[in-house]
Design a protein around this motif. Structure first.
Motif, mmCIF file in Angstrom:
data_model
loop_
_atom_site.group_PDB
_atom_site.id
_atom_site.type_symbol
_atom_site.label_atom_id
_atom_site.label_comp_id
_atom_site.label_asym_id
_atom_site.label_seq_id
_atom_site.Cartn_x
_atom_site.Cartn_y
_atom_site.Cartn_z
ATOM 1 N N ILE A 134 42.017 40.154 -93.544
ATOM 2 C CA ILE A 134 41.964 39.094 -92.536
ATOM 3 C C ILE A 134 41.659 37.751 -93.191
ATOM 4 C CG2 ILE A 134 40.615 38.194 -90.599
ATOM 5 C CD1 ILE A 134 40.493 40.986 -89.481
ATOM 6 N N ARG B 290 44.745 36.285 -94.959
ATOM 7 C CA ARG B 290 45.998 36.277 -94.202
ATOM 8 C C ARG B 290 46.690 34.918 -94.304
ATOM 9 N NH1 ARG B 290 42.028 34.559 -91.322
ATOM 10 N NH2 ARG B 290 42.303 33.114 -89.563
ATOM 11 N N ILE C 93 49.718 36.868 -83.445
ATOM 12 C CA ILE C 93 48.388 36.835 -84.044
ATOM 13 C C ILE C 93 47.680 38.159 -83.748
ATOM 14 C CG2 ILE C 93 46.160 35.657 -84.151
ATOM 15 C CD1 ILE C 93 47.529 33.161 -83.059
ATOM 16 N N VAL D 210 42.013 39.057 -85.112
ATOM 17 C CA VAL D 210 41.924 37.663 -85.548
ATOM 18 C C VAL D 210 41.612 36.762 -84.356
ATOM 19 C CG1 VAL D 210 43.221 35.705 -86.485
ATOM 20 C CG2 VAL D 210 43.416 37.965 -87.548
ATOM 21 N N LEU E 60 35.507 32.815 -87.669
ATOM 22 C CA LEU E 60 36.640 32.713 -88.586
ATOM 23 C C LEU E 60 37.316 31.360 -88.420
ATOM 24 C CD1 LEU E 60 38.193 34.718 -90.506
ATOM 25 C CD2 LEU E 60 39.704 35.180 -88.572
ATOM 26 N N SER F 232 40.782 29.074 -88.507
ATOM 27 C CA SER F 232 42.228 29.238 -88.362
ATOM 28 C C SER F 232 42.878 28.893 -89.697
ATOM 29 C CB SER F 232 42.765 28.316 -87.262
ATOM 30 O OG SER F 232 42.518 26.959 -87.565
ATOM 31 N N GLU G 132 47.506 29.348 -85.189
ATOM 32 C CA GLU G 132 46.171 29.859 -84.865
ATOM 33 C C GLU G 132 45.294 28.761 -84.280
ATOM 34 O OE1 GLU G 132 45.698 33.479 -88.163
ATOM 35 O OE2 GLU G 132 44.251 31.831 -88.113
#
Length: 287
Positions: free
Chosen positions: A16, A19, A28, A32, A41, A43, A48
């Motif tokens: 992840i 990616r 997506i 995620v 996380l 983008s 994203e």
């Protein structure tokens, strides 16, 4: 960064974290999406970045920083606006943070803002950038000083939001802003140099136009001259885009400037900027 976020980061797989990002929102991976909405996380691409539900993210961030009791009033106010456009949602969320911060003691204001500006989530840092841009208690110098960390951020989305957050400020204080930014184009960090150019583009993208620069682009020449041979492609693209904007209202000015720059500098960096600057002119058969 809070302990909760650190623990989340430690449990995220390398697959992840490394990616490349989906090309479409529906591609997506659900995991995620979940991590983006939890603020665990960053983008990795525009797809994203645009997919983040900022109200859901806010719902998750408030308890993380000890403000769960603020969730209902903040979210109620935001849902009432019924805003779907991301470039409206981000400043709307930031404005609610400003309302919240206004009720806090100075130490708590500092604690909260520090958590936002240093958060793992790029979307949260985007809120923080607009908190600076919308804060009417800050003067011109304070806003430029406050926005600088976001202009230098490692994330593309935060860097874009940084100049959008002060675009209105620049338009309303153009001469003073250009004077300040003249120092930014000599900075060692290409992100800072790029901010100085991108934030003053006559037409820009997703932002208000600057009528004065559309009519008289010469006012920004002190900035542009310094970066006419910039070694960074990131800055080169911005300079080329700035001039391409100007070519739509002042084609003769851009043609002459590109001719002058080409004669003064034969290096590849200037050639690339000049080519990018005249792409609309070339398409229209003017060069």
């Amino acid at each position: 960064m809070g302990l909760i976020v650190i623990e989340k980061m430690n449990s995220i797989s390398d697959t992840i974290l490394q990616r490349k990002g989906a090309r479409k929102v529906n591609e997506i991976p659900p995991e995620v999406v979940s991590l983006l909405q939890k603020g665990a996380l960053e983008s990795v691409n525009l797809t994203e970045w645009l997919a983040v539900d900022h109200l859901e993210l806010l719902r998750n961030i408030l308890p993380e920083i000890g403000l769960e009791q603020e969730s209902e009033p903040m979210l109620t106010a935001l849902y009432a606006q019924n805003e779907k456009r991301i470039m409206k949602i981000i400043p709307a969320v930031a404005n609610e943070w400003l309302v919240l911060l206004e009720r806090q003691q100075p130490a708590e204001q500092t604690r909260i803002f520090s958590l936002l500006i240093n958060h793992r989530s790029d979307s949260v840092r985007c809120w923080a950038a607009y908190i600076v841009g919308l804060n009417e208690k800050l003067n011109l110098q304070q806003k430029f000083s406050g926005i600088r960390p976001f202009a230098a951020d490692s994330h593309f989305g935060v860097r874009e939001i940084s100049w959008m957050a002060v675009r209105e400020l620049i338009i309303n204080n153009l001469e003073q802003s250009l004077n300040i930014l003249t120092n930014w184009v000599t900075d060692l960090d290409p992100n800072i140099r790029r901010f100085a150019i991108e934030s003053t583009r006559p037409q820009g993208v997703w932002a208000k136009h600057i009528p004065v620069l559309k009519e008289n682009p010469t006012l920004a020449l002190p900035l542009l001259e310094i970066v006419k041979s910039d070694p960074s492609r990131y800055v080169q693209d911005s300079v080329g885009n700035w001039l391409n904007d100007a070519s739509k209202s002042n084609p003769d000015w851009v043609i002459k400037l590109c001719k002058d720059w080409s004669e003064a500098s034969i290096i590849k960096e200037t050639k690339r900027i000049v080519s990018r600057a005249q792409r609309s002119l070339s398409k229209d058969g003017l060069v």
